[in-house]
Motif scaffolding. Sequence first.
Motif, PDB file in Angstrom:
ATOM      1  N   GLN A 158       0.233  -3.040   7.272  1.00 19.45           N
ATOM      2  CA  GLN A 158       0.084  -4.372   6.684  1.00 19.45           C
ATOM      3  C   GLN A 158      -1.013  -4.351   5.624  1.00 19.45           C
ATOM      4  OE1 GLN A 158      -0.184  -7.717   9.426  1.00 19.45           O
ATOM      5  NE2 GLN A 158      -1.744  -8.610   8.161  1.00 19.45           N
ATOM      6  N   ALA A 159      -2.135  -3.710   5.899  1.00 17.08           N
ATOM      7  CA  ALA A 159      -3.227  -3.602   4.927  1.00 17.08           C
ATOM      8  C   ALA A 159      -2.772  -2.812   3.700  1.00 17.08           C
ATOM      9  CB  ALA A 159      -4.445  -2.944   5.563  1.00 17.08           C
ATOM     10  N   ILE A 181      -0.588  -5.104   1.590  1.00 19.00           N
ATOM     11  CA  ILE A 181      -1.402  -6.079   0.853  1.00 19.00           C
ATOM     12  C   ILE A 181      -2.080  -5.410  -0.343  1.00 19.00           C
ATOM     13  CG2 ILE A 181      -3.467  -7.536   1.000  1.00 19.00           C
ATOM     14  CD1 ILE A 181      -2.588  -8.161   3.920  1.00 19.00           C
ATOM     15  N   THR A 182      -2.616  -4.223  -0.141  1.00 24.57           N
ATOM     16  CA  THR A 182      -3.273  -3.492  -1.232  1.00 24.57           C
ATOM     17  C   THR A 182      -2.277  -3.208  -2.354  1.00 24.57           C
ATOM     18  OG1 THR A 182      -4.798  -2.479   0.328  1.00 24.57           O
ATOM     19  CG2 THR A 182      -4.562  -1.400  -1.797  1.00 24.57           C
ATOM     20  N   MET A 183      -1.085  -2.774  -1.981  1.00 24.26           N
ATOM     21  CA  MET A 183      -0.062  -2.473  -2.990  1.00 24.26           C
ATOM     22  C   MET A 183       0.331  -3.722  -3.777  1.00 24.26           C
ATOM     23  SD  MET A 183       2.441   0.108  -0.875  1.00 24.26           S
ATOM     24  CE  MET A 183       3.518   0.456  -2.274  1.00 24.26           C
ATOM     25  N   GLU A 185       8.719   3.678   0.615  1.00 20.58           N
ATOM     26  CA  GLU A 185       8.193   5.043   0.646  1.00 20.58           C
ATOM     27  C   GLU A 185       6.790   5.093   1.248  1.00 20.58           C
ATOM     28  OE1 GLU A 185       8.483   6.689  -3.295  1.00 20.58           O
ATOM     29  OE2 GLU A 185      10.672   6.533  -3.285  1.00 20.58           O
ATOM     30  N   ALA A 186       5.948   4.135   0.883  1.00 19.89           N
ATOM     31  CA  ALA A 186       4.555   4.148   1.349  1.00 19.89           C
ATOM     32  C   ALA A 186       4.429   3.792   2.831  1.00 19.89           C
ATOM     33  CB  ALA A 186       3.716   3.191   0.513  1.00 19.89           C
ATOM     34  N   THR A 187       5.227   2.833   3.293  1.00 26.33           N
ATOM     35  CA  THR A 187       5.084   2.350   4.671  1.00 26.33           C
ATOM     36  C   THR A 187       6.031   3.032   5.655  1.00 26.33           C
ATOM     37  OG1 THR A 187       6.678   0.572   4.303  1.00 26.33           O
ATOM     38  CG2 THR A 187       4.346   0.046   3.908  1.00 26.33           C
ATOM     39  N   LEU A 208       3.006 -12.110   5.411  1.00 28.07           N
ATOM     40  CA  LEU A 208       2.141 -12.387   4.256  1.00 28.07           C
ATOM     41  C   LEU A 208       2.232 -13.840   3.804  1.00 28.07           C
ATOM     42  CD1 LEU A 208       2.501  -9.164   2.077  1.00 28.07           C
ATOM     43  CD2 LEU A 208       0.935  -9.644   3.946  1.00 28.07           C
ATOM     44  N   LYS A 209       3.452 -14.343   3.648  1.00 24.72           N
ATOM     45  CA  LYS A 209       3.609 -15.712   3.139  1.00 24.72           C
ATOM     46  C   LYS A 209       3.329 -16.764   4.211  1.00 24.72           C
ATOM     47  CE  LYS A 209       6.991 -15.095  -0.552  1.00 24.72           C
ATOM     48  NZ  LYS A 209       8.356 -15.460  -0.982  1.00 24.72           N
ATOM     49  N   LYS A 210       4.034 -16.680   5.330  1.00 23.91           N
ATOM     50  CA  LYS A 210       3.959 -17.741   6.326  1.00 23.91           C
ATOM     51  C   LYS A 210       2.719 -17.658   7.200  1.00 23.91           C
ATOM     52  CE  LYS A 210       8.942 -18.368   6.511  1.00 23.91           C
ATOM     53  NZ  LYS A 210      10.139 -18.162   7.307  1.00 23.91           N
ATOM     54  N   LYS A 211       2.425 -16.487   7.733  1.00 30.38           N
ATOM     55  CA  LYS A 211       1.320 -16.373   8.683  1.00 30.38           C
ATOM     56  C   LYS A 211      -0.035 -16.302   7.987  1.00 30.38           C
ATOM     57  CE  LYS A 211      -0.231 -13.772  12.700  1.00 30.38           C
ATOM     58  NZ  LYS A 211      -0.032 -12.577  13.501  1.00 30.38           N
ATOM     59  N   LEU A 212      -0.139 -15.456   6.956  1.00 29.65           N
ATOM     60  CA  LEU A 212      -1.429 -15.278   6.292  1.00 29.65           C
ATOM     61  C   LEU A 212      -1.621 -16.205   5.091  1.00 29.65           C
ATOM     62  CD1 LEU A 212      -1.727 -11.384   6.475  1.00 29.65           C
ATOM     63  CD2 LEU A 212      -2.759 -13.096   7.969  1.00 29.65           C
ATOM     64  N   GLY A 213      -0.558 -16.835   4.610  1.00 34.48           N
ATOM     65  CA  GLY A 213      -0.674 -17.832   3.554  1.00 34.48           C
ATOM     66  C   GLY A 213      -0.810 -17.280   2.147  1.00 34.48           C
TER      67      GLY A 213
END
Length: 181
Positions: free
Chosen positions: A117-118, A121-123, A137-139, A154-159
């Motif tokens: 998840q981190a 977000i960084t990407m 590819e990355a995950t 990302l959208k719903k839980k973390l806003g």
Amino acid sequence: MTKLTETQTIILSAGAQRPDNIALPLPKGLAGAAAKMAVNRMIALGWLQEVDANLRRKEPLWRETGDGHGTTLVVTDAGLLAIGFEPVKAKMMSSTRAIVQAQPVAKPPTPRAGTKQALLITMLRQSDGASMQEIVEATQWLAHTARGAISGVLKKKLGFVVTAERIEGRGTVYRIEGPVS
């Protein structure tokens, strides 16, 4: 600290956006014994409070008291804090209840370092974003898992505000809007 369920989060968030922080109506599909159990738990935790309903203002009723009056549910200061809203001011009404106005707390979510998840977000915070192929590819996730993480977590839980743009040669590129890290 007690972790909120999805239902509790929905009830508190909706109530925080309504006038007088009234938690009613409850989400569709939540009725009967399940509604009573959820509300009683939230009252016990101090997140909701049962107060006299103002029938002249047509406030929604939680239950009738039998004497021509009824009660409604109001999100308390503790309930606002539980969803990340900070109670700001309280104005006294002619009744014994206060109207609480809330503003979101400016605390950005911080995922654990080293998680997929981190990494996601960084990407997505990079100025050029990330295509679905790059994310997969990355995950090492399947594409539908990555799309679910973007829309659900990302959208719903973390806003986060995540945009998608179709770019020739790259496909759909996703970005997190806001300050670039």
